[in-house]
Design a protein around this motif. Structure first.
Motif: not given
Length: 429
Positions: A150-156
């Protein structure tokens, strides 16, 4: 609810399952994985790196969280299409059904989506099942991908800048209904070539489930970081439950949410013959003719008030009566369903005393003192008028018997639908 008893494509799924049976068992998962890899460059559930690869090739990003969550920060370029907009929270006592086809068409058009698009959706975990099955239902098929974690996997960096999509001319004309109805599910009970999986937690499963169903809590498919478990872990878990690719898999839960998560996980592994019983336990448990795997088949009562005003004689109440009585501080509504079902939604002001908590670990009824404490802690005392709310006759009869043994004499029943407590008026904790 409008569902198809058997999908038009189901025969193809059965043929695929028969073909799979010809593959030696030891090579079955490997063969499926290889086939899946050949048919798609990327899996359904993709890593951040793979997601960026899709975006680089023009995939449209869809944030399926609420508008509030989207506004606090989202992946740059993502349009907001909350999965709840494609969902009806409660209708005729059944939660989480698909919205109308007209609503689907309107929402997809407003989001600027077209059938030629590759879609990347994300939520808060690797399994935004309701959103995924909505896209599959709408006909996007293998062009839909999900961001693992989910959104927490997006590191940028995330952005708060909203994306206003240019509306498309989307027409809902490729519908693929992967849902099946209750009679279809009943036809699969005890069938060797089929397996029914229950996506609820173990507690809700113990409360009552479709005969022969295997407990496969959707939460068990995720890591603590909300990413999907590794393939070896998933395969081992599925095999332990008898969920193998050569069997048709019927996925259900309490209201269709966890069932959709399990559906997505299985599709990602390459399972082809999977169907969704969307109405799930909300519908099944309400049918007095449908069996449940608790010592007895489920049953219910006629719903008519019992004549007479003798001490201890219960009455069956309707929604109007319950709403009026709920205003009285000397009345307490006792919801005896599992805590997880109660937490998902309950009658405003009701308290929860799970009927199964009246037993000890050996399934022996607790002592009178412990039972009195159990009810008193929830505010259920003999001086109050008690209204029991249940989903089945077994749970109702058991609770009424226990209360009578404890000396409660003013106990009535409400076994109706959730109707009248829909959406915002239906309490969620």
């Amino acid at each position: 609810m409008s569902t198809l008893p058997i999908r038009s494509s189901l025969l193809a799924g059965v043929v695929s399952a028969v073909a799979l049976m010809a593959i030696p068992a030891v090579g079955l998962m490997g063969s499926i994985a290889a086939s899946h890899a050949e048919n798609a460059t990327l899996p359904i559930i993709v890593s951040e790196l793979q997601a960026k690869e899709l975006i680089g090739k023009g995939a449209k990003i869809v944030d399926v969280r609420s508008a509030e969550a989207y506004a606090k920060g989202h992946v740059p370029g993502a349009v907001n299409l909350p999965w709840q907009t494609l969902n009806v929270s409660e209708e005729d006592g059944i939660r989480n059904e698909f919205a109308s086809d007209a609503t689907f068409e309107k929402q997809f058009a407003a989001a600027g989506l077209s059938y030629g698009d590759t879609i990347l959706i994300y939520d808060t975990t690797a399994l935004p099942g309701r959103a995924y099955v909505a896209f599959e239902y709408a006909g996007f098929g293998d062009k839909t991908h999900v961001l693992d974690g989910g959104v927490t996997a997006w590191k940028d960096a995330l952005t708060k800048e909203p994306v206003v999509a240019q509306a498309s001319a989307f027409k809902f004309d490729r519908k693929n209904d992967i849902r099946v109805d209750k009679s279809y599910v009943a036809s699969k009970v005890g069938v060797e070539g089929a397996i029914i999986i229950d996506g609820r937690n173990e507690e809700a499963y113990a409360d009552g489930h479709i005969p022969g169903a295997q407990a496969l809590p959707a939460a068990s498919l995720l890591t603590k970081q909300s990413t999907l478990q590794s393939e070896p872990v998933l395969t081992g878990l599925l095999n332990s439950k008898g969920v193998t690719p050569d069997r048709e898999v019927v996925s259900y839960c309490g209201s269709g949410v966890a069932a959709a998560n399990n559906y997505l996980a299985l599709k990602n592994l390459g399972y082809k013959n999977v169907v969704l019983y969307d109405a799930s336990w909300d519908e099944w448990s309400r049918d007095p003719r449908a069996g449940q795997q608790v010592s007895l088949a489920n049953y219910t009562f006629g719903g008519t008030a019992i004549e007479g005003e003798a001490d201890g004689t219960p009455n069956f109440l309707d929604e109007t009566q319950v709403k009026e009585l709920a205003k009285d501080p000397k009345v307490v509504i006792v919801d005896v369903r599992s805590p997880s079902d109660y937490a998902a939604g309950h009658i405003p002001g009701s308290v929860n005393v799970f009927w199964d908590k009246t037993f000890d670990t050996d399934r022996v009824l607790l002592t009178p003192d412990k039972l009195k404490t159990l009810y008193a802690e929830a505010g259920v005392t003999p001086d109050k008028r008690v209204i029991l709310f249940t989903r089945g006759g077994l749970q109702l009869s058991h609770t009424f018997t226990v209360l009578n043994l404890l000396g409660y004499r003013n106990v009535d029943f409400f076994t109706g639908k959730f109707e009248g407590w829909e959406n915002g008026a239906f309490k969620r904790t």
